[in-house]
Design a protein around this motif. Structure first.
Motif, PDB file in Angstrom:
ATOM      1  N   SER A  19     -55.532   8.945 -48.506  1.00  0.00           N
ATOM      2  CA  SER A  19     -54.930   9.969 -47.649  1.00  0.00           C
ATOM      3  C   SER A  19     -54.297  11.077 -48.482  1.00  0.00           C
ATOM      4  CB  SER A  19     -53.858   9.341 -46.756  1.00  0.00           C
ATOM      5  OG  SER A  19     -52.746   8.922 -47.545  1.00  0.00           O
ATOM      6  N   ASN A  59     -52.109  13.218 -43.114  1.00  0.00           N
ATOM      7  CA  ASN A  59     -52.764  11.979 -42.686  1.00  0.00           C
ATOM      8  C   ASN A  59     -54.277  12.009 -42.888  1.00  0.00           C
ATOM      9  OD1 ASN A  59     -50.362  10.662 -41.770  1.00  0.00           O
ATOM     10  ND2 ASN A  59     -50.395  11.978 -39.957  1.00  0.00           N
ATOM     11  N   GLN A  60     -54.834  13.162 -43.134  1.00  0.00           N
ATOM     12  CA  GLN A  60     -56.288  13.242 -43.311  1.00  0.00           C
ATOM     13  C   GLN A  60     -56.697  12.686 -44.672  1.00  0.00           C
ATOM     14  OE1 GLN A  60     -57.716  17.338 -43.568  1.00  0.00           O
ATOM     15  NE2 GLN A  60     -55.669  18.005 -44.188  1.00  0.00           N
ATOM     16  N   GLU A  61     -57.962  12.288 -44.770  1.00  0.00           N
ATOM     17  CA  GLU A  61     -58.475  11.760 -46.027  1.00  0.00           C
ATOM     18  C   GLU A  61     -58.729  12.901 -47.011  1.00  0.00           C
ATOM     19  OE1 GLU A  61     -61.935   9.431 -45.263  1.00  0.00           O
ATOM     20  OE2 GLU A  61     -60.792   7.732 -44.462  1.00  0.00           O
TER      21      GLU A  61
END
Length: 220
Positions: A19, A59-61
């Motif tokens: 993340s 929170n995104q990869e």
């Protein structure tokens, strides 16, 4: 000294599935602004702190964010001069070491330049000459004799293979003389190819600036 010897084992790569929050946490921990990203040990590029913060989503990869320096890296046998030259040209703090697309590690350019500067400084004042020659022609005793014929001495020598030609090597010499003019002329008279030299004399301000820029590369 070559790239694989300069890898900082304390700086781990991120996985593409990690993340952005984890990336920021690692950057804070290691006090750097970018980290390498790998996918099954394959080098993908660097993720920067600015890129993550500008996205506004922790929170995104990492794989969802644009990566930098995807095609900029060195191989394991790259000479440290070429590592620093690449970093200076592309304004990099970190340089990835990649062999056959496999990520081997990362070099911290600032730390490496500082360590090298301290190493050479500990040997006292002097100049540096880098020679390119066939591996079959390499004879340190002969090269030392040419240096000593000019009332100088070889303080240290580093030999690495030329990554562009397996039959050639690069020899880096640290000498105890700052003015290399006569020594360079002697090498050229014996058909040695000089690919770089760094000398500190009052008349050679540009060379002194190049040496300072190479070994005190701390402001990028």
């Amino acid at each position: 000294m070559i790239a694989e010897e300069l890898i900082n084992q304390m700086l781990p790569p991120l996985k593409v599935t990690d993340s952005a929050k984890k990336a920021i946490a690692w950057m804070d921990e290691f006090r750097i602004s970018q980290l390498p990203v790998v996918d099954n040990e394959n080098y993908m590029g660097f993720i920067s702190e600015n890129t993550i913060l500008e996205s506004g989503d922790l929170n995104q990869e990492v794989s969802a964010l644009p990566l930098e320096s995807t095609e900029i890296y060195v191989n394991a046998r790259t000479h440290f001069y070429d590592v620093i030259k690449l970093a200076m040209k592309n304004k990099l703090q970190l340089v990835a070491v990649v062999e056959n697309k496999k990520f081997l590690g990362v070099i911290s350019v600032n730390e490496t330049a500082t360590a090298i500067a301290q190493m050479f400084a500990s040997q006292g004042p002097g100049g540096i000459i880098v020679l390119s020659l066939k591996d079959t022609d390499y004879s340190l005793s002969q090269i030392s004799r040419l240096v000593e014929s000019n009332d100088a001495k070889v303080l240290s020598a580093f030999v690495v293979n030329d990554e562009l030609d397996p039959h050639y090597i690069k020899l880096t010499l640290k000498l105890n003389k700052s003015d290399l003019t006569r020594i360079i002329a002697t090498f050229e008279r014996y058909d040695y190819k000089i690919i770089a030299n760094f000398q500190e004399t009052e008349l050679l301000t540009n060379d002194r600036e190049r040496l300072d820029m190479l070994f005190k590369y701390l402001n990028i």
